[in-house]
Motif scaffolding. Structure first.
Motif, PDB file in Angstrom:
ATOM      1  N   GLY A   1     -50.919  10.766  -0.142  1.00  0.00           N
ATOM      2  CA  GLY A   1     -50.285   9.468   0.097  1.00  0.00           C
ATOM      3  C   GLY A   1     -49.574   8.963  -1.143  1.00  0.00           C
ATOM      4  O   GLY A   1     -48.418   8.515  -1.090  1.00  0.00           O
TER       5      GLY A   1
ATOM      6  N   LYS B   1     -55.910   1.941  -4.804  1.00  0.00           N
ATOM      7  CA  LYS B   1     -55.821   1.532  -3.399  1.00  0.00           C
ATOM      8  C   LYS B   1     -55.617   0.037  -3.243  1.00  0.00           C
ATOM      9  O   LYS B   1     -55.056  -0.416  -2.251  1.00  0.00           O
ATOM     10  CB  LYS B   1     -57.100   1.924  -2.664  1.00  0.00           C
TER      11      LYS B   1
ATOM     12  N   MET C   1     -60.910  13.020  -4.240  1.00  0.00           N
ATOM     13  CA  MET C   1     -59.902  14.041  -3.936  1.00  0.00           C
ATOM     14  C   MET C   1     -60.526  15.264  -3.262  1.00  0.00           C
ATOM     15  O   MET C   1     -59.894  16.322  -3.206  1.00  0.00           O
ATOM     16  CB  MET C   1     -59.181  14.469  -5.219  1.00  0.00           C
TER      17      MET C   1
HETATM   18  C1  LIG Z   1     -59.231   7.649  -7.595  1.00  0.00           C
HETATM   19  C2  LIG Z   1     -58.361   8.454  -6.693  1.00  0.00           C
HETATM   20  N1  LIG Z   1     -57.459   9.278  -7.250  1.00  0.00           N
HETATM   21  C3  LIG Z   1     -56.638  10.023  -6.490  1.00  0.00           C
HETATM   22  C4  LIG Z   1     -56.705   9.995  -5.109  1.00  0.00           C
HETATM   23  C5  LIG Z   1     -55.760  10.841  -4.323  1.00  0.00           C
HETATM   24  O1  LIG Z   1     -54.755  10.046  -3.737  1.00  0.00           O
HETATM   25  P1  LIG Z   1     -54.044  10.527  -2.403  1.00  0.00           P
HETATM   26  O2  LIG Z   1     -55.119  10.701  -1.394  1.00  0.00           O
HETATM   27  O3  LIG Z   1     -53.106   9.425  -2.053  1.00  0.00           O
HETATM   28  O4  LIG Z   1     -53.392  11.796  -2.726  1.00  0.00           O
HETATM   29  C6  LIG Z   1     -57.650   9.165  -4.495  1.00  0.00           C
HETATM   30  C7  LIG Z   1     -57.792   9.069  -3.028  1.00  0.00           C
HETATM   31  O5  LIG Z   1     -56.900   8.846  -2.299  1.00  0.00           O
HETATM   32  C8  LIG Z   1     -58.452   8.345  -5.299  1.00  0.00           C
HETATM   33  O6  LIG Z   1     -59.304   7.482  -4.751  1.00  0.00           O
END
Ligand SMILES: Cc1ncc(COP(=O)(O)O)c(C=O)c1O
Ligand SMILES: N[C@@H](CCOP(=O)(O)O)C(=O)O
Length: 459
Positions: A257, A109, A307
């Motif tokens: 995302g 992030k 997740m």
């Molecule tokens: C460490 C980690 N991995 C994977 C994800 C999943 O990403 P996304 O929400 O963009 O699919 C997140 C949260 O967004 C996360 O903090």
């Protein structure tokens, strides 16, 4: 470059307005009117450093920011990363592991939120006014966003997290930031509840306008945009290392995302043969790509807590492309999901939703086993989210197309899961320094009106 809403009820707006707007007033998500085709730039881009590449990619979309200003914003944003390459890739077994955790809060992030924090400050300095950020986190967006804007003038940040459902260190990273402009709210509910409160509050357009609310979640187009850069950067490194002509990416997924950023890079011309979508037990997205049915379920807590999501915010952006950019069709599908808890799309002739995607899920046992095996075989410790991605990637290896697995967080953030997998914790000095830190956080019921009242009282 102008931005439109997936739901079609908004006049096109410029990049800086898109950044400040976050969620479109019609409830949709913002997208550029057209995606540029960058096929003829790839060779030149492949020779650039991370920050040079970020500048070239982002300037195609941030057309209302002068080049010199954008360059400075990018340089400032990535100077806080502890690795000179910003997002390096390392060889581990059959895979390239793309380490996205070298920023201040040790998760991917930071790549977008260091930039977005500086971008908000830049726009407010030019235009005047204030920004009150309302965000929802399952663990990592919250601390990255807080670290991106802490102490910045004319910005307040209110972050909701599901009480007791992040890792203890993720919670500490957020709640130990005591700057006066930072407010942490522990919500009695799931991440989906937090995200619902956030989107419902943004949906009250007069309230949003009156209180100058903005978004740090991947609702904000700038988040997704900044994340596309590392797909290009990592693909270039792997293509030059292996001599292959395409790559595949494995992405641990929750809010859709990160993988959406990969999808957009592919649509712009990056040679990606497959996007491997990996979920934990909260598998609404895996089920969708394998069956065409996107159906609501209750999120369950897992050892990859970031997740633990069952309503994926950015799915709407993908669906918009899937229905041929037809906003009316998209609205019908989103209404089906809202009213009936399910939406359906037709499968193609190969029996899946989209040949570009391969989807699978990893559960607690396979996640722990994968962490243990990679430590034993390669001396490399995967965080539990990354391990889900690696586990699923093992099912979709390709002889022609090397696989890049996104390492989305540093394992030290998830102490208990790592101890359960390999019998000992891993450490990082940034996290060790938090051991005796003072914290500040308020608990709040899962109630939109209470959150709105809290905002009004603290803005
Ligand atoms: C460490 C980690 N991995 C994977 C994800 C999943 O990403 P996304 O929400 O963009 O699919 C997140 C949260 O967004 C996360 O903090
Ligand atoms: N996993 C995320 C959930 C929020 O996702 P976002 O990409 O929309 O900010 C988190 O760590 O908070």
């Amino acid at each position: 470059m102008k931005y439109i809403s997936t739901r079609g009820q908004m006049e096109p707006i410029e990049f800086q307005d898109a950044v400040m707007t976050g969620l479109a007033p019609d409830g949709g998500l913002l997208l550029p009117q057209e995606l540029p085709d960058v096929g003829n730039k790839l060779e030149a881009w492949s020779k650039l450093s991370y920050t040079e590449l970020a500048f070239e990619v982002i300037r195609l979309f941030a057309t209302d920011i002068p080049d010199a200003d954008l360059k400075q914003l990018i340089d400032d944003s990535y100077a806080t990363f502890e690795h000179p390459e910003v997002c390096p890739s390392v060889d581990v077994g059959d895979f390239q592991i793309l380490e996205l955790f070298h920023g201040p809060t040790l998760a991917f992030k930071d790549v977008a939120l260091q930039f977005l924090g500086n971008l908000f400050a830049y726009i407010l300095e030019k235009r005047g006014g204030k920004l009150n950020i309302l965000g929802a986190t399952s663990g990592d967006t919250g601390s990255a966003a807080i670290h991106g804007v802490r102490g910045k003038p004319n910005i307040n940040i209110f972050i909701m997290h599901p009480e007791g459902r992040t890792s203890p260190l993720q919670e500490k990273q957020m709640t130990s930031v005591l700057d006066a402009n930072v407010f942490n709210l522990a919500v009695d509910g799931s991440f989906d509840d937090c995200q619902n409160i956030m989107k419902t509050t943004f949906g009250d357009v007069p309230f949003k306008t009156e209180h100058s609310l903005g978004s740090v979640n991947s609702v904000n187009w700038a988040r997704v945009l900044a994340q596309t850069v590392y797909y290009f950067y990592a693909a270039f490194r792997t293509l030059e290392k292996t001599g292959a002509s395409t790559v595949q990416f494995s992405v641990p997924t929750g809010n859709f995302g990160d993988i959406l950023a990969g999808y957009l890079a592919q649509q712009m011309g990056l040679p990606v043969s497959k996007l491997i979508l990996a979920t934990n037990e909260n598998d609404i997205l895996t089920r969708f790509f394998n069956t065409g049915e996107y159906s609501k379920a209750q999120a369950v807590p897992t050892i990859s807590p970031s997740m633990d999501i069952q309503v994926a915010s950015n799915f709407e952006r993908y669906l918009y492309f899937k229905v041929g950019k037809d906003a009316a069709k998209l609205v019908d599908l989103m209404n089906d999901f809202k009213d009936k808890g399910v939406l359906k799309v037709a499968l193609n002739e190969t029996g899946v939703v989209d040949d570009l995607f391969a989807a699978g899920r990893g559960d607690t046992a396979s996640t722990l086993e994968t962490i243990k095996r990679y430590k034993e075989q390669y001396g490399y410790v995967l965080d539990p989210h990354t391990a889900v991605g690696v586990y699923v990637a093992e099912k979709f290896r390709s002889p022609e197309s090397p696989t890049i697995c996104l390492a989305t967080a540093h394992p030290a953030k998830f102490t208990q899961a790592i101890i359960d997998a390999i019998g000992e914790a891993v450490h990082h000095p940034t996290l060790d320094a938090l051991e005796h830190a003072e914290t500040r956080c308020e608990t709040i019921a899962n109630d939109v009106d209470l959150v709105k009242q809290y905002l009004v009282e603290h803005i």
